[in-house]
Design a protein around this motif. Structure first.
Motif, PDB file in Angstrom:
ATOM      1  N   VAL A   7       0.852  -1.192   0.000  1.00  0.00           N
ATOM      2  CA  VAL A   7       0.000   0.000   0.000  1.00  0.00           C
ATOM      3  C   VAL A   7       0.883   1.235   0.000  1.00  0.00           C
ATOM      4  O   VAL A   7       1.648   1.458   0.934  1.00  0.00           O
ATOM      5  N   ASP A   8       0.782   2.010  -1.081  1.00  0.00           N
ATOM      6  CA  ASP A   8       1.590   3.221  -1.214  1.00  0.00           C
ATOM      7  C   ASP A   8       0.908   4.112  -2.240  1.00  0.00           C
ATOM      8  O   ASP A   8       0.434   3.620  -3.262  1.00  0.00           O
ATOM      9  N   ASP A   9       0.854   5.401  -1.980  1.00  0.00           N
ATOM     10  CA  ASP A   9       0.213   6.321  -2.919  1.00  0.00           C
ATOM     11  C   ASP A   9       1.082   6.592  -4.146  1.00  0.00           C
ATOM     12  O   ASP A   9       0.605   7.141  -5.126  1.00  0.00           O
ATOM     13  N   GLU A  10       2.340   6.196  -4.109  1.00  0.00           N
ATOM     14  CA  GLU A  10       3.223   6.364  -5.270  1.00  0.00           C
ATOM     15  C   GLU A  10       3.119   5.115  -6.144  1.00  0.00           C
ATOM     16  O   GLU A  10       3.580   4.043  -5.761  1.00  0.00           O
ATOM     17  N   GLN A  11       2.523   5.265  -7.324  1.00  0.00           N
ATOM     18  CA  GLN A  11       2.236   4.105  -8.150  1.00  0.00           C
ATOM     19  C   GLN A  11       3.472   3.439  -8.739  1.00  0.00           C
ATOM     20  O   GLN A  11       3.410   2.283  -9.145  1.00  0.00           O
ATOM     21  N   ASP A  12       4.610   4.134  -8.744  1.00  0.00           N
ATOM     22  CA  ASP A  12       5.823   3.514  -9.276  1.00  0.00           C
ATOM     23  C   ASP A  12       6.350   2.393  -8.380  1.00  0.00           C
ATOM     24  O   ASP A  12       7.217   1.627  -8.791  1.00  0.00           O
ATOM     25  N   VAL A  13       5.810   2.254  -7.167  1.00  0.00           N
ATOM     26  CA  VAL A  13       6.245   1.142  -6.315  1.00  0.00           C
ATOM     27  C   VAL A  13       5.898  -0.206  -6.936  1.00  0.00           C
ATOM     28  O   VAL A  13       6.599  -1.187  -6.709  1.00  0.00           O
ATOM     29  N   GLU A  14       4.846  -0.237  -7.740  1.00  0.00           N
ATOM     30  CA  GLU A  14       4.459  -1.504  -8.359  1.00  0.00           C
ATOM     31  C   GLU A  14       5.575  -2.028  -9.260  1.00  0.00           C
ATOM     32  O   GLU A  14       6.000  -3.185  -9.141  1.00  0.00           O
ATOM     33  N   SER A  15       6.083  -1.192 -10.155  1.00  0.00           N
ATOM     34  CA  SER A  15       7.162  -1.645 -11.039  1.00  0.00           C
ATOM     35  C   SER A  15       8.445  -1.896 -10.253  1.00  0.00           C
ATOM     36  O   SER A  15       9.190  -2.832 -10.545  1.00  0.00           O
ATOM     37  N   LEU A  16       8.720  -1.085  -9.236  1.00  0.00           N
ATOM     38  CA  LEU A  16       9.914  -1.265  -8.420  1.00  0.00           C
ATOM     39  C   LEU A  16       9.900  -2.619  -7.708  1.00  0.00           C
ATOM     40  O   LEU A  16      10.856  -3.386  -7.790  1.00  0.00           O
ATOM     41  N   PHE A  17       8.804  -2.937  -7.033  1.00  0.00           N
ATOM     42  CA  PHE A  17       8.716  -4.204  -6.307  1.00  0.00           C
ATOM     43  C   PHE A  17       8.682  -5.395  -7.266  1.00  0.00           C
ATOM     44  O   PHE A  17       9.293  -6.429  -6.996  1.00  0.00           O
ATOM     45  N   THR A  18       7.988  -5.250  -8.371  1.00  0.00           N
ATOM     46  CA  THR A  18       7.925  -6.332  -9.357  1.00  0.00           C
ATOM     47  C   THR A  18       9.310  -6.623  -9.907  1.00  0.00           C
ATOM     48  O   THR A  18       9.689  -7.783 -10.091  1.00  0.00           O
ATOM     49  N   ASP A  59       3.044   2.148   3.369  1.00  0.00           N
ATOM     50  CA  ASP A  59       3.678   3.442   3.582  1.00  0.00           C
ATOM     51  C   ASP A  59       2.913   4.144   4.706  1.00  0.00           C
ATOM     52  O   ASP A  59       1.709   3.935   4.879  1.00  0.00           O
ATOM     53  N   ILE A  60       3.579   4.965   5.474  1.00  0.00           N
ATOM     54  CA  ILE A  60       2.898   5.699   6.544  1.00  0.00           C
ATOM     55  C   ILE A  60       2.248   6.965   6.002  1.00  0.00           C
ATOM     56  O   ILE A  60       1.083   7.242   6.267  1.00  0.00           O
ATOM     57  N   ASN A  61       2.992   7.750   5.230  1.00  0.00           N
ATOM     58  CA  ASN A  61       2.502   9.054   4.789  1.00  0.00           C
ATOM     59  C   ASN A  61       1.801   8.950   3.442  1.00  0.00           C
ATOM     60  O   ASN A  61       2.453   8.815   2.410  1.00  0.00           O
ATOM     61  N   MET A  62       0.465   9.001   3.491  1.00  0.00           N
ATOM     62  CA  MET A  62      -0.362   8.975   2.283  1.00  0.00           C
ATOM     63  C   MET A  62      -1.487   9.974   2.464  1.00  0.00           C
ATOM     64  O   MET A  62      -1.916  10.233   3.591  1.00  0.00           O
ATOM     65  N   PRO A  63      -1.998  10.525   1.354  1.00  0.00           N
ATOM     66  CA  PRO A  63      -3.153  11.416   1.472  1.00  0.00           C
ATOM     67  C   PRO A  63      -4.382  10.640   1.931  1.00  0.00           C
ATOM     68  O   PRO A  63      -4.468   9.425   1.735  1.00  0.00           O
ATOM     69  N   GLY A  64      -5.320  11.353   2.555  1.00  0.00           N
ATOM     70  CA  GLY A  64      -6.498  10.659   3.081  1.00  0.00           C
ATOM     71  C   GLY A  64      -6.096   9.910   4.341  1.00  0.00           C
ATOM     72  O   GLY A  64      -5.412  10.448   5.202  1.00  0.00           O
ATOM     73  N   LYS A  65      -6.493   8.657   4.426  1.00  0.00           N
ATOM     74  CA  LYS A  65      -6.093   7.841   5.565  1.00  0.00           C
ATOM     75  C   LYS A  65      -4.598   7.538   5.463  1.00  0.00           C
ATOM     76  O   LYS A  65      -4.112   7.142   4.418  1.00  0.00           O
ATOM     77  N   SER A  66      -3.910   7.721   6.569  1.00  0.00           N
ATOM     78  CA  SER A  66      -2.473   7.425   6.588  1.00  0.00           C
ATOM     79  C   SER A  66      -2.259   5.929   6.764  1.00  0.00           C
ATOM     80  O   SER A  66      -3.193   5.171   7.058  1.00  0.00           O
ATOM     81  N   GLY A  67      -1.021   5.521   6.623  1.00  0.00           N
ATOM     82  CA  GLY A  67      -0.688   4.135   6.878  1.00  0.00           C
ATOM     83  C   GLY A  67      -0.941   3.740   8.320  1.00  0.00           C
ATOM     84  O   GLY A  67      -1.295   2.602   8.616  1.00  0.00           O
ATOM     85  N   LEU A  68      -0.774   4.684   9.242  1.00  0.00           N
ATOM     86  CA  LEU A  68      -1.060   4.398  10.650  1.00  0.00           C
ATOM     87  C   LEU A  68      -2.559   4.202  10.862  1.00  0.00           C
ATOM     88  O   LEU A  68      -2.968   3.346  11.655  1.00  0.00           O
TER      89      LEU A  68
END
Length: 127
Positions: A7-18, A59-68
């Motif tokens: 879970v991360d608001d930065e969509q580039d994490v998908e390609s990075l983790f893949t 991720d902790i810092n995301m818009p809307g609901k945070s990771g916490l």
């Protein structure tokens, strides 16, 4: 197979983790599901019956609901899920709050992917 939701608001994490976990994905050791907000993650998890995801990496810092916020809701509704928090801000306050809310582990950015892989195997294997 260890099924993980990232879970991360930065969509580039998908390609990075893949890319970083391509061998594990190809050999069916890991399976990733991606959500780009806490709300999307909660909606997805609530549709699973039975819940087959064993670990959430958020991720902790995301818009809307945070990771916490996500961590708190997940631990209330789905206490069997392991949750690892990820943040660029490794400050003591976030660390303390994450563990107080029930986080199973905590990792800071930039991510050391070898360390992360070891943590995933450890947490996922104990699910």
């Amino acid at each position: 197979m260890i099924k993980i939701m990232i879970v991360d608001d930065e969509q580039d994490v998908e390609s990075l983790f893949t890319q970083r976990f391509r061998r594990d994905l190809k050999s069916n050791n890991l399976e990733f599901h991606f959500a780009f907000s806490a709300e999307d993650a909660l909606n997805y998890i609530s549709t699973l019956n039975p819940i087959d995801i064993v670990l959430i990496l958020s991720d902790i810092n995301m818009p809307g609901k945070s990771g916490l916020d996500l961590l708190k809701e997940v631990k209330n509704k789905f206490p069997q899920l392991k949750v690892m928090m990820v943040t660029a801000y490794g400050d003591q306050q976030n660390y303390d709050k994450a563990f107080a809310l029930g986080a199973d582990d905590f990792i800071t950015k930039p991510i050391d992917f070898e360390t992360l892989r070891e943590k995933i195997i450890t947490l996922g294997g104990n699910a």
